[in-house]
Scaffold this active site. Structure first.
Site, mmCIF file in Angstrom:
data_model
loop_
_atom_site.group_PDB
_atom_site.id
_atom_site.type_symbol
_atom_site.label_atom_id
_atom_site.label_comp_id
_atom_site.label_asym_id
_atom_site.label_seq_id
_atom_site.Cartn_x
_atom_site.Cartn_y
_atom_site.Cartn_z
ATOM 1 N N TYR A 149 0.867 -1.173 0.000
ATOM 2 C CA TYR A 149 0.000 0.000 0.000
ATOM 3 C C TYR A 149 0.902 1.221 0.000
ATOM 4 O O TYR A 149 1.798 1.337 0.846
ATOM 5 C CB TYR A 149 -0.884 -0.023 1.259
ATOM 6 C CG TYR A 149 -1.756 1.197 1.430
ATOM 7 C CD1 TYR A 149 -2.906 1.370 0.660
ATOM 8 C CD2 TYR A 149 -1.435 2.175 2.370
ATOM 9 C CE1 TYR A 149 -3.708 2.498 0.830
ATOM 10 C CE2 TYR A 149 -2.239 3.291 2.540
ATOM 11 C CZ TYR A 149 -3.371 3.447 1.763
ATOM 12 O OH TYR A 149 -4.163 4.557 1.939
ATOM 13 N N ASP A 244 9.401 2.530 -0.785
ATOM 14 C CA ASP A 244 8.447 3.201 0.087
ATOM 15 C C ASP A 244 8.804 2.788 1.514
ATOM 16 O O ASP A 244 8.463 1.690 1.967
ATOM 17 C CB ASP A 244 7.024 2.760 -0.288
ATOM 18 C CG ASP A 244 5.974 3.344 0.643
ATOM 19 O OD1 ASP A 244 6.336 3.835 1.725
ATOM 20 O OD2 ASP A 244 4.783 3.283 0.286
ATOM 21 N N LYS A 272 5.128 9.446 8.165
ATOM 22 C CA LYS A 272 4.854 9.929 9.523
ATOM 23 C C LYS A 272 6.007 9.893 10.525
ATOM 24 O O LYS A 272 6.100 10.758 11.394
ATOM 25 C CB LYS A 272 3.659 9.174 10.074
ATOM 26 C CG LYS A 272 3.702 7.669 9.807
ATOM 27 C CD LYS A 272 2.315 7.065 9.702
ATOM 28 C CE LYS A 272 2.242 5.984 8.659
ATOM 29 N NZ LYS A 272 0.994 5.924 7.945
HETATM 30 N N1 HOZ Z 1 -3.280 3.164 6.263
HETATM 31 C C1 HOZ Z 1 -2.962 3.212 7.633
HETATM 32 C C2 HOZ Z 1 -2.036 2.117 8.039
HETATM 33 N N2 HOZ Z 1 -1.548 1.303 7.045
HETATM 34 C C3 HOZ Z 1 -4.177 3.171 8.495
HETATM 35 C C4 HOZ Z 1 -4.655 4.528 8.730
HETATM 36 C C5 HOZ Z 1 -5.861 4.593 9.649
HETATM 37 O O1 HOZ Z 1 -6.916 4.025 9.347
HETATM 38 O O2 HOZ Z 1 -5.740 5.266 10.633
#
Ligand code: HOZ
Length: 436
Positions: A149, A244, A272
């Site tokens: 992802y 990534d 992040k």
């Molecule tokens: N895509 C985020 C972790 N792979 C999750 C984000 C969320 O739903 O807070």
């Protein structure tokens, strides 16, 4: 003895209100807890390894803002940096020295990032990186891997992990077919498939983008020689290799997966963790490529909040602390304590599961054998996972609410926290075995 969460009535009330103002009551799908047949708890505050919900229940936090809180919540040095920034103003929309300092730290720790552009999220980083790769190579196709992802930009929503896997969305409506056709998604850990694709689409592939260790399908590690193979194939066929490292950066080693496996990608995307909990992302790489980004070159990408002074200060404080010697040995020890404990429980459990782990990351897969690709993750017993999650949250353990996500261990999870977590898992697995 594990604690028991007593009440969720305030969370329930807030969720009721949230449903009236936001789609599904949340601002990002996985946290809705829909796939684990539960309602989300609403968090009031966090400190160290813990979070408290609006009902006052305490949780040992293994989400850690999806990896950002590697130092735990409210680390004093990070708070100081933010407080100092607050006194000077929250956003300038103009350059500040703090963004240069964070970029210098990144460049020093991840030397392949010869030039760095700050953005506001991992999604912005990856979508900008592929635009740049397309411009640099004058090619259009992108190769990604099933279950990886890379955020929610149009080009990546093909056989993606994280929320799409969690909610069973194969590909999102709203993405133009013409664009999806330019993305090829291949099985992870399968080099012959990459070789074949390069043969079939000769001179058309701009970039291969990969989570070097997959975190968004649950944790899946690269097989022996896989990342080096991707490097060699990309170079041989004139495509850029993009790592990534939103999850793996500053986590699986100080310099991320590229340091751990000694592979130099052409471009790297970060997220992040370089903001210590404030919204930040960055992309960077070879000078010759990055010089194409505006205003130095013609590839356009911009943002008012990019290089935001608070986020830059918080991120720089976090990265400075992560450079302290033995930090990653400590993170390894904490992760191993939890992973080894879970493996011991797997030996006793009647419900078969696998434990996948690497420095700071863990997934418990309800699968009878090791998971090496997305197909393996998708074959997991998600109903068993949902029951486990429900028992864990009731015992005060905030584990990612999806089989297709990774749990994050931080530097402030103590032995006591981990032992309490293992006790909660033991009880939860026992009730699963009994069919409760
Ligand atoms: N895509 C985020 C972790 N792979 C999750 C984000 C969320 O739903 O807070």
């Amino acid at each position: 003895m594990t604690q028991t969460v007593l009440s969720a009535s305030r969370s329930h009330q807030v969720f009721d209100r949230a449903l009236k103002v936001a789609p599904g009551g949340v601002n990002s799908p996985v946290r809705s807890c829909k796939s684990v047949a539960s309602e989300p708890v609403f968090i009031d505050r966090a400190d160290g390894a813990y979070m408290w919900d609006v009902d006052g229940n305490r949780y040992i936090d293994y989400v850690g803002s999806w990896g950002a809180m590697i130092l735990g919540h409210r680390h004093p040095r990070v708070l100081e940096a933010i407080e100092d920034g607050l006194l000077r103003g929250t956003s300038f929309g103009a350059p500040c020295a703090a963004e240069v300092e964070l970029a210098e730290l990144i460049q020093k720790i991840v030397p392949s990032m010869e030039l760095v552009r700050m953005v506001n999220s991992g999604t912005e980083a990856t979508m900008s990186a592929i635009r740049l790769a397309r411009a640099f190579t004058s090619r259009q196709m992108i190769v990604k891997f099933d279950g990886c992802y890379h955020g929610h930009a149009d080009s990546f929503l093909v056989r993606a992990g994280s929320g799409l896997a969690t909610l069973g969305i194969a590909s999102s409506p709203g993405v133009p077919e013409d664009l999806s056709r330019l993305t090829i998604s291949l099985p992870y850990n399968d080099l012959p498939a990459v070789e074949k694709t390069f043969q079939e689409h000769r001179d058309k592939i701009a970039a291969v983008i990969v989570e070097p260790v997959v975190g968004n399908a649950g944790l899946i590690k690269p097989g022996e020689g896989y990342l080096r193979g991707l490097r060699e194939l990309s170079t041989r066929h004139g495509a850029l290799l993009i790592f990534d490292e939103v999850m793996t950066g500053f986590r699986v080693a100080l310099g991320g997966a590229q340091e751990r496996w000694q592979i130099e990608p052409d471009l790297t995307c970060l997220g992040k963790i370089i903001g210590a909990g404030l919204p930040v992302g960055a992309y960077g790489g070879r000078k010759q490529i990055m010089e194409m980004v505006a205003p130095q070159g013609p590839v356009y990408q911009a943002g008012t909040l990019s290089g935001n002074p608070l986020a830059m200060r918080a991120g720089a404080a976090q990265l400075r602390l992560l450079q302290i010697p033995h930090t990653y040995q400590q993170l390894d020890q904490r992760t191993d304590r939890l992973a080894d404990g879970l493996r011991e429980l797997a030996g006793k459990s009647r419900t078969p599961f696998q434990v996948s782990s690497i420095t700071g990351m863990i997934t418990l897969f309800f699968a009878p054998k090791e998971v090496n690709d997305f197909a393996g993750a998708q074959a997991c017993d998600t109903k068993a996972f949902a029951r486990l999650w429900q028992a864990l949250i009731a015992a005060g353990i905030y584990w990612p609410p999806s089989q297709f996500e990774t749990a994050f261990v931080s530097l402030v999870h103590s032995k006591k926290d981990i032992d309490e977590t293992l006790a909660a898992f033991e009880e939860a697995l026992a009730s699963l075995d009994k069919g409760d």
